[in-house]
Design a protein around this motif. Structure first.
Motif, PDB file in Angstrom:
ATOM      1  N   ASP A 110       1.972   4.710   1.543  1.00  0.00           N
ATOM      2  CA  ASP A 110       1.958   5.408   2.826  1.00  0.00           C
ATOM      3  C   ASP A 110       2.610   6.776   2.644  1.00  0.00           C
ATOM      4  O   ASP A 110       3.733   7.021   3.076  1.00  0.00           O
ATOM      5  CB  ASP A 110       2.697   4.584   3.881  1.00  0.00           C
ATOM      6  CG  ASP A 110       2.591   5.184   5.278  1.00  0.00           C
ATOM      7  OD1 ASP A 110       1.613   5.916   5.533  1.00  0.00           O
ATOM      8  OD2 ASP A 110       3.490   4.926   6.103  1.00  0.00           O
ATOM      9  N   TRP A 125       0.850  -1.189   0.000  1.00  0.00           N
ATOM     10  CA  TRP A 125       0.000   0.000   0.000  1.00  0.00           C
ATOM     11  C   TRP A 125       0.888   1.242   0.000  1.00  0.00           C
ATOM     12  O   TRP A 125       2.074   1.161   0.326  1.00  0.00           O
ATOM     13  CB  TRP A 125      -0.959   0.020   1.195  1.00  0.00           C
ATOM     14  CG  TRP A 125      -0.354   0.396   2.516  1.00  0.00           C
ATOM     15  CD1 TRP A 125      -0.306   1.629   3.090  1.00  0.00           C
ATOM     16  CD2 TRP A 125       0.294  -0.482   3.466  1.00  0.00           C
ATOM     17  NE1 TRP A 125       0.313   1.594   4.316  1.00  0.00           N
ATOM     18  CE2 TRP A 125       0.693   0.301   4.572  1.00  0.00           C
ATOM     19  CE3 TRP A 125       0.572  -1.853   3.480  1.00  0.00           C
ATOM     20  CZ2 TRP A 125       1.355  -0.234   5.675  1.00  0.00           C
ATOM     21  CZ3 TRP A 125       1.235  -2.387   4.581  1.00  0.00           C
ATOM     22  CH2 TRP A 125       1.614  -1.578   5.657  1.00  0.00           C
ATOM     23  N   THR A 158      -4.590   0.271   7.923  1.00  0.00           N
ATOM     24  CA  THR A 158      -3.792   1.250   7.167  1.00  0.00           C
ATOM     25  C   THR A 158      -4.598   2.375   6.535  1.00  0.00           C
ATOM     26  O   THR A 158      -4.012   3.355   6.081  1.00  0.00           O
ATOM     27  CB  THR A 158      -3.013   0.539   6.036  1.00  0.00           C
ATOM     28  OG1 THR A 158      -3.952  -0.079   5.130  1.00  0.00           O
ATOM     29  CG2 THR A 158      -2.078  -0.531   6.593  1.00  0.00           C
ATOM     30  N   ASP A 159      -5.921   2.270   6.490  1.00  0.00           N
ATOM     31  CA  ASP A 159      -6.738   3.242   5.770  1.00  0.00           C
ATOM     32  C   ASP A 159      -7.917   3.647   6.646  1.00  0.00           C
ATOM     33  O   ASP A 159      -8.803   2.833   6.921  1.00  0.00           O
ATOM     34  CB  ASP A 159      -7.217   2.622   4.452  1.00  0.00           C
ATOM     35  CG  ASP A 159      -7.943   3.615   3.554  1.00  0.00           C
ATOM     36  OD1 ASP A 159      -8.916   4.238   4.020  1.00  0.00           O
ATOM     37  OD2 ASP A 159      -7.554   3.750   2.380  1.00  0.00           O
ATOM     38  N   LYS A 213       4.772   0.445   1.155  1.00  0.00           N
ATOM     39  CA  LYS A 213       5.094  -0.427   2.274  1.00  0.00           C
ATOM     40  C   LYS A 213       4.332  -1.733   2.132  1.00  0.00           C
ATOM     41  O   LYS A 213       3.391  -1.838   1.347  1.00  0.00           O
ATOM     42  CB  LYS A 213       4.727   0.250   3.598  1.00  0.00           C
ATOM     43  CG  LYS A 213       5.567   1.460   3.946  1.00  0.00           C
ATOM     44  CD  LYS A 213       5.201   1.995   5.328  1.00  0.00           C
ATOM     45  CE  LYS A 213       6.082   3.174   5.716  1.00  0.00           C
ATOM     46  NZ  LYS A 213       5.738   3.691   7.067  1.00  0.00           N
TER      47      LYS A 213
END
Length: 262
Positions: free
Chosen positions: A42, A40, A196-197, A53
């Motif tokens: 970052d 993804w 992560t989101d 990453k």
């Protein structure tokens, strides 16, 4: 990788000598929508270069560093990535599951991670759940999916899945709007998005959305996918397979999985 100094020393020069356009940089594309925890974006550097990453990035970096290879990953729409890979515009794509078309058109590395499959549906529309006891039961429902993704593992052909979107938020919105009854995804990827989101975390924690295991499906293996149209592809395949095998044997893959999926 201490187990591989000889094979890396032998393979890397061969790969570099065959490198297109005289460059040593390995040209890679992947799904622009991201696939956490495997890859993804970052943020970006000061010059606008995406900071990527994830588990796949770390595995690739470990192998490439030992072989003396640089690499660059471009995040593209997944179907476009596959088309350009087939033509030899890119040498490698990350995180591809198997189907007959891919096995025909590309070379695939040894598996370097596995995932488990779940289907998501609206608790509001189906408070008692869906009647999915075996894999063929999926065809009783309207299934949505992402453009360019592989659903053959679930016995679903191109006509069985509405793939009219390429982003997870739109996919979830279609589900809640009643345009489809379910969508299928990997449990680990949904966990990755929730970590992560922020937007995806909100969507996935919506109490209207719920999930259940896909019956009759074993863990799905994922592979690095190489173009057949580039001169050093076979050398790269040998290099990647040797690296993946060594990381599996010495426990590095297991450590990385724990880091990204605690």
């Amino acid at each position: 990788m201490r187990l591989l100094p000889l094979i890396l020393a032998l393979l890397a020069p061969a790969a570099l000598a065959a490198s297109p356009a005289g460059t040593e940089t390995l040209r890679i594309c992947d799904d622009g929508g991201g696939w956490p925890p495997y890859i993804w974006q970052d943020g970006s550097t000061a010059d606008g270069t995406p900071i990527l990453k994830g588990y796949s990035v770390d595995v690739l970096k470990r192998i490439a560093d030992d072989a003396g290879l640089d690499f660059k990953i471009d995040m593209l729409p997944w179907e476009r990535c596959q088309a350009l890979l087939k033509r030899g515009m890119y040498e490698l794509a990350l995180g591809a599951s198997l189907n007959p078309e891919r096995e025909r058109d590309y070379m695939l590395s040894h598996a370097y991670y596995q995932t488990t499959s779940v289907y998501f549906y609206s608790r509001q529309r189906y408070p008692k759940g869906l009647a999915v006891q075996q894999l063929p039961d999926l065809k009783k429902y309207r299934v949505c999916g992402l453009h360019g993704y592989n659903y053959e593992t679930y016995g679903l052909g191109p006509k069985d899945v509405d793939r009219g979107t390429s982003q997870f938020p739109q996919l979830i919105a279609k589900l809640h709007a009643g345009h489809c009854d379910l969508f299928i995804e990997k449990r680990e990827v949904m966990v990755g998005f929730s970590l992560t989101d922020a937007k995806m975390k909100r969507l996935l924690h919506d109490t209207r959305l719920t999930s259940a295991p896909v019956p009759g499906v074993t863990a799905t293996s994922f592979h690095m996918m190489l173009s057949r149209a580039t001169p050093r592809s076979r050398a790269l395949l040998t290099l990647l397979n040797a690296g993946i095998d060594a990381m599996a044997e010495n426990g590095e893959l297991a450590k990385l999985r724990k880091r990204y999926l605690p």
